[in-house]
Design a protein around this motif. Structure first.
Motif, PDB file in Angstrom:
ATOM      1  N   SER A  22       0.781  -1.196  -0.045  1.00  0.00           N
ATOM      2  CA  SER A  22      -0.004  -0.166   0.022  1.00  0.00           C
ATOM      3  C   SER A  22       0.663   1.322   0.089  1.00  0.00           C
ATOM      4  CB  SER A  22      -1.077   0.033   1.215  1.00  0.00           C
ATOM      5  OG  SER A  22      -1.872  -1.191   1.030  1.00  0.00           O
TER       6      SER A  22
ATOM      7  N   ALA B 277       0.908   4.152  -2.820  1.00  0.00           N
ATOM      8  CA  ALA B 277       0.943   5.774  -2.572  1.00  0.00           C
ATOM      9  C   ALA B 277       2.134   6.451  -2.975  1.00  0.00           C
ATOM     10  CB  ALA B 277       0.595   5.773  -0.999  1.00  0.00           C
TER      11      ALA B 277
ATOM     12  N   ILE C 123      -1.272   9.376   6.188  1.00  0.00           N
ATOM     13  CA  ILE C 123      -1.013   7.987   5.826  1.00  0.00           C
ATOM     14  C   ILE C 123      -0.063   7.293   6.934  1.00  0.00           C
ATOM     15  CG2 ILE C 123       0.114   6.440   4.437  1.00  0.00           C
ATOM     16  CD1 ILE C 123      -0.983   8.407   1.926  1.00  0.00           C
TER      17      ILE C 123
END
Length: 144
Positions: free
Chosen positions: A11, A15, A34
């Motif tokens: 992930s 990103a 994040i």
């Protein structure tokens, strides 16, 4: 735990690729959020979050005409601010409500010699070892 760590790594890579071309302050805010959210998971690896923040913010700054050194200083500042924000939030949102729960204390290993040493250090007044544990220690166990 291992699967969750791998999912987080993938992930974060996605990103990184998505954010690379955004304006510096937008990137800074997004990776701050994040990083903060990822740190809320007990099994989250910290190093990939720091690398994501450093690489993406510095790259965005460079692409927006900032000197490399200035972008790196900004990335360091944003990363440090995220870590300090998370540390304070973890104390309030994790430590206070969950610190007395037996199952939580057992899962973080409060009975181990390492965590007993951390517990002794955290009971001190403000000192360099206490700050080092709060900043560099394992986030969830230190919060509890």
């Amino acid at each position: 735990v291992i699967v969750a760590g791998k999912v987080i790594l993938v992930s974060l890579s996605m990103a990184s690729a998505s954010l690379a071309h955004w304006p510096v302050f937008s990137v800074s805010l997004v990776v701050f959020l994040i990083g903060f959210v990822v740190f809320m998971f007990p099994s989250a690896p910290a190093a990939p979050v720091y690398v994501l923040m450093g690489v993406v913010i510095t790259q965005s700054a460079h692409q927006n005409g900032w000197r490399y050194e200035v972008g790196l200083i900004w990335a360091t500042f944003v990363t440090f601010a995220m870590k300090m924000t998370f540390t304070a939030a973890a104390q309030k949102w994790i430590g206070e409500p969950l610190g007395d729960r037996v199952w939580v204390r057992r899962n973080i290993g409060i009975h181990t010699p390492y965590m007993r040493a951390v517990e002794v250090i955290l009971q001190e007044r403000m000192s360099l070892p206490k700050v080092a544990v709060l900043v560099g220690g394992p986030d969830w166990p230190v919060a509890v």
